[in-house]
Design a protein around this motif. Structure first.
Motif, mmCIF file in Angstrom:
data_model
loop_
_atom_site.group_PDB
_atom_site.id
_atom_site.type_symbol
_atom_site.label_atom_id
_atom_site.label_comp_id
_atom_site.label_asym_id
_atom_site.label_seq_id
_atom_site.Cartn_x
_atom_site.Cartn_y
_atom_site.Cartn_z
ATOM 1 N N ALA A 100 17.553 -76.416 1.455
ATOM 2 C CA ALA A 100 16.517 -77.543 1.440
ATOM 3 C C ALA A 100 15.259 -77.243 2.475
ATOM 4 O O ALA A 100 14.272 -77.874 2.205
ATOM 5 C CB ALA A 100 17.316 -78.859 1.858
ATOM 6 N N TRP A 101 15.977 -76.929 3.803
ATOM 7 C CA TRP A 101 14.677 -76.558 4.498
ATOM 8 C C TRP A 101 13.916 -75.375 4.284
ATOM 9 O O TRP A 101 12.534 -75.536 4.232
ATOM 10 C CB TRP A 101 15.359 -75.985 5.961
ATOM 11 N N THR A 102 14.260 -74.188 3.746
ATOM 12 C CA THR A 102 13.395 -73.261 3.002
ATOM 13 C C THR A 102 12.593 -73.848 2.039
ATOM 14 O O THR A 102 11.352 -73.587 1.855
ATOM 15 C CB THR A 102 14.180 -72.171 2.731
ATOM 16 N N GLY A 103 13.041 -74.628 1.073
ATOM 17 C CA GLY A 103 12.355 -75.210 -0.125
ATOM 18 C C GLY A 103 11.228 -76.200 0.312
ATOM 19 O O GLY A 103 10.230 -76.132 -0.154
ATOM 20 N N GLY A 104 11.418 -77.052 1.553
ATOM 21 C CA GLY A 104 10.522 -77.898 2.185
ATOM 22 C C GLY A 104 9.495 -77.242 2.460
ATOM 23 O O GLY A 104 8.399 -77.480 2.508
ATOM 24 N N ARG A 105 9.837 -75.934 3.222
ATOM 25 C CA ARG A 105 8.847 -75.151 4.101
ATOM 26 C C ARG A 105 7.859 -74.291 3.001
ATOM 27 O O ARG A 105 6.556 -74.168 3.426
ATOM 28 C CB ARG A 105 9.312 -74.128 4.874
ATOM 29 N N VAL A 106 8.469 -74.089 1.839
ATOM 30 C CA VAL A 106 7.566 -73.261 0.875
ATOM 31 C C VAL A 106 6.543 -74.497 0.411
ATOM 32 O O VAL A 106 5.494 -73.934 0.048
ATOM 33 C CB VAL A 106 8.554 -72.770 -0.426
ATOM 34 N N ALA A 107 7.113 -75.547 0.192
ATOM 35 C CA ALA A 107 6.294 -76.670 -0.610
ATOM 36 C C ALA A 107 5.109 -76.819 0.715
ATOM 37 O O ALA A 107 4.108 -76.956 0.218
ATOM 38 C CB ALA A 107 7.154 -77.829 -0.696
ATOM 39 N N LEU A 108 5.357 -76.746 1.932
ATOM 40 C CA LEU A 108 4.423 -77.179 2.894
ATOM 41 C C LEU A 108 3.431 -76.119 2.954
ATOM 42 O O LEU A 108 2.211 -76.299 3.109
ATOM 43 C CB LEU A 108 5.027 -77.419 4.188
ATOM 44 N N HIS A 109 3.900 -74.932 2.782
ATOM 45 C CA HIS A 109 3.099 -73.689 2.631
ATOM 46 C C HIS A 109 1.971 -73.742 1.563
ATOM 47 O O HIS A 109 0.805 -73.524 1.743
ATOM 48 C CB HIS A 109 3.648 -72.474 2.737
ATOM 49 N N GLN A 110 2.323 -74.230 0.428
ATOM 50 C CA GLN A 110 1.605 -74.406 -0.702
ATOM 51 C C GLN A 110 0.262 -75.417 -0.276
ATOM 52 O O GLN A 110 -0.693 -75.200 -0.542
ATOM 53 C CB GLN A 110 2.274 -74.872 -1.869
ATOM 54 N N ARG A 111 0.901 -76.493 0.300
ATOM 55 C CA ARG A 111 -0.124 -77.500 0.813
ATOM 56 C C ARG A 111 -0.974 -76.874 1.904
ATOM 57 O O ARG A 111 -2.218 -77.125 1.675
ATOM 58 C CB ARG A 111 0.580 -78.858 1.472
ATOM 59 N N ALA A 112 -0.604 -75.976 2.674
ATOM 60 C CA ALA A 112 -1.671 -75.463 3.718
ATOM 61 C C ALA A 112 -2.383 -74.354 3.057
ATOM 62 O O ALA A 112 -3.829 -74.680 3.181
ATOM 63 C CB ALA A 112 -0.771 -74.755 4.755
ATOM 64 N N VAL A 113 -1.960 -73.585 1.983
ATOM 65 C CA VAL A 113 -2.986 -72.817 1.114
ATOM 66 C C VAL A 113 -3.983 -73.645 0.559
ATOM 67 O O VAL A 113 -5.139 -73.400 0.386
ATOM 68 C CB VAL A 113 -2.070 -72.017 0.167
ATOM 69 N N GLU A 114 -3.610 -74.843 -0.048
ATOM 70 C CA GLU A 114 -4.646 -75.662 -0.998
ATOM 71 C C GLU A 114 -5.556 -76.296 0.049
ATOM 72 O O GLU A 114 -6.627 -76.417 -0.285
ATOM 73 C CB GLU A 114 -3.738 -76.608 -1.658
ATOM 74 N N THR A 115 -5.121 -76.477 1.250
ATOM 75 C CA THR A 115 -5.999 -77.076 2.159
ATOM 76 C C THR A 115 -7.054 -76.233 2.380
ATOM 77 O O THR A 115 -8.104 -76.402 2.446
ATOM 78 C CB THR A 115 -5.170 -77.542 3.414
ATOM 79 N N LEU A 116 -6.720 -74.976 2.722
ATOM 80 C CA LEU A 116 -7.809 -73.868 3.008
ATOM 81 C C LEU A 116 -8.825 -73.559 1.658
ATOM 82 O O LEU A 116 -9.820 -73.455 1.863
ATOM 83 C CB LEU A 116 -6.922 -72.377 3.501
ATOM 84 N N ALA A 117 -7.970 -73.646 0.581
ATOM 85 C CA ALA A 117 -8.698 -73.212 -0.761
ATOM 86 C C ALA A 117 -9.899 -74.365 -1.077
ATOM 87 O O ALA A 117 -10.866 -74.089 -1.727
ATOM 88 C CB ALA A 117 -7.769 -72.986 -1.750
ATOM 89 N N ALA A 118 -9.881 -75.499 -0.536
ATOM 90 C CA ALA A 118 -10.679 -76.590 -1.058
ATOM 91 C C ALA A 118 -11.645 -76.633 0.242
ATOM 92 O O ALA A 118 -12.546 -77.483 -0.097
ATOM 93 C CB ALA A 118 -9.708 -77.941 -0.867
#
Length: 329
Positions: free
Chosen positions: A176-194
């Motif tokens: 669960a922790w790893t899955g949650g962190r991967v999801a947060l990683h995707q949000r961080a990447v999307e923040t930079l890409a925008a």
């Protein structure tokens, strides 16, 4: 991941039920949860060979059954003279190796799972290489049965907790922790890409975890003229102008001369996010130090995972070094 995390995960896998398959499951899983890191012996060959062979064939899916054989052979030797369950031991050992590879893919170092057929790196970039939250939960699950037995002995209970429930809880937390962190990683990447940075579109972006705060990431942006390392906190407004900027050198001749050294070739085989800069030196006169840093592991100022090639004014190599830690100036 670090070897303490790997070892504790092996213990949890055993307590969760694999110890019913084989009486030596715990020892077998601890050994197999660490044996891929036997490639640490290549450090004796120097930093560049270590970069080449760390997380190499010992971390490949195709070699996983072979990596499981030495621990099984050791257990067979320890149990000599007694019946030995080969198939359960081999199955448990192979699973332990595969779990190690799976966990090593969580961080930003990555693994080359498809060797010897492909040298492609696989990295989820989601979990810091030494995650204190994971270690804390694993340590709690390890100690909880002992504490429960201590309490039970005080009150006179004869029931001995097995620790299976705590082990299952710890393993579910890992996922669960790893899955949650991967999801947060995707949000961080999307923040930079925008965003645009100094009026320029990002050509390449990445985000890497920090050890304590799962909402805080180190962002990487490459544009046409500069690299930027950016703090990304998903709980706060994002400021695209708050990062550290490193302008891309325009002297291609010096960069190319540095890249031709054996140390640079080894560095480039490993580094996926190199940032280059040129620093004047006092010796030789008119010389330049070309520095390359893999910024997954620190900024250019930190000097970790750093290549340093000193060139004279005729672009001849004076010295060439690579270091995991800070190079002496």
């Amino acid at each position: 991941m670090d070897n303490v995390t790997h070892s504790l995960t092996g213990v949890m896998l055993s307590r969760a039920g694999l110890n019913r398959w084989h009486p030596r499951a715990t020892l077998l899983l601890v050994l197999c949860s660490n044996i891929p890191d036997a490639d640490i012996v290549t450090r004796a060959l120097g930093p560049i060979p270590y970069l080449d062979y760390h997380r190499h064939l010992t971390h490949a899916l195709a070699v996983a059954p072979l990596m499981a054989l030495p621990p099984v052979a050791l257990l067979r030797w320890l149990d000599r003279g007694r019946p030995f369950a080969w198939f359960p031991a081999l199955a448990i050992a192979t699973l332990g190796v595969l779990v190690h590879l799976f966990m090593d893919s969580w961080n930003n170092y990555g693994v080359r799972l498809l060797l010897p057929f492909s040298a492609e790196w696989f990295a989820l970039d989601g979990v810091y290489v030494i995650d204190p939250w994971i270690l804390a939960v694993l340590a709690l699950a390890l100690a909880a049965p002992w504490l429960s037995r201590l309490v039970a002995s005080e009150i006179g209970s004869r029931q001995k907790p097995s620790g299976r429930g705590w082990a299952i809880f710890a393993l579910l937390f890992l996922l669960a922790w790893t899955g949650g962190r991967v999801a947060l990683h995707q949000r961080a990447v999307e923040t930079l890409a925008a965003r645009r940075f100094a009026g320029q579109e990002p050509l390449r972006i990445a985000a890497w975890p920090t050890p304590l705060n799962p909402f805080r990431w180190t962002g990487y942006v490459s544009t046409e003229t500069f690299w930027r390392l950016q703090d990304v906190n998903l709980l706060l407004p994002f400021d695209p102008d708050a990062g550290r900027t490193y302008f891309k050198p325009t002297d291609a001749a010096r960069i190319n001369a540095a890249k031709r050294t054996p140390e640079a070739q080894g560095f480039l085989r490993f580094s996926q996010y190199p940032v280059w800069r040129m620093v004047p030196v006092t010796e030789p006169e008119g010389g330049i130090a070309v520095e390359g840093v893999d910024v997954r592991f620190g900024s250019p100022e930190d000097g970790r995972f750093q290549l340093r090639v000193v060139l004279d004014q005729n672009l001849q190599v004076v010295s060439s070094t690579f270091s995991y830690g800070s190079l002496k100036r």
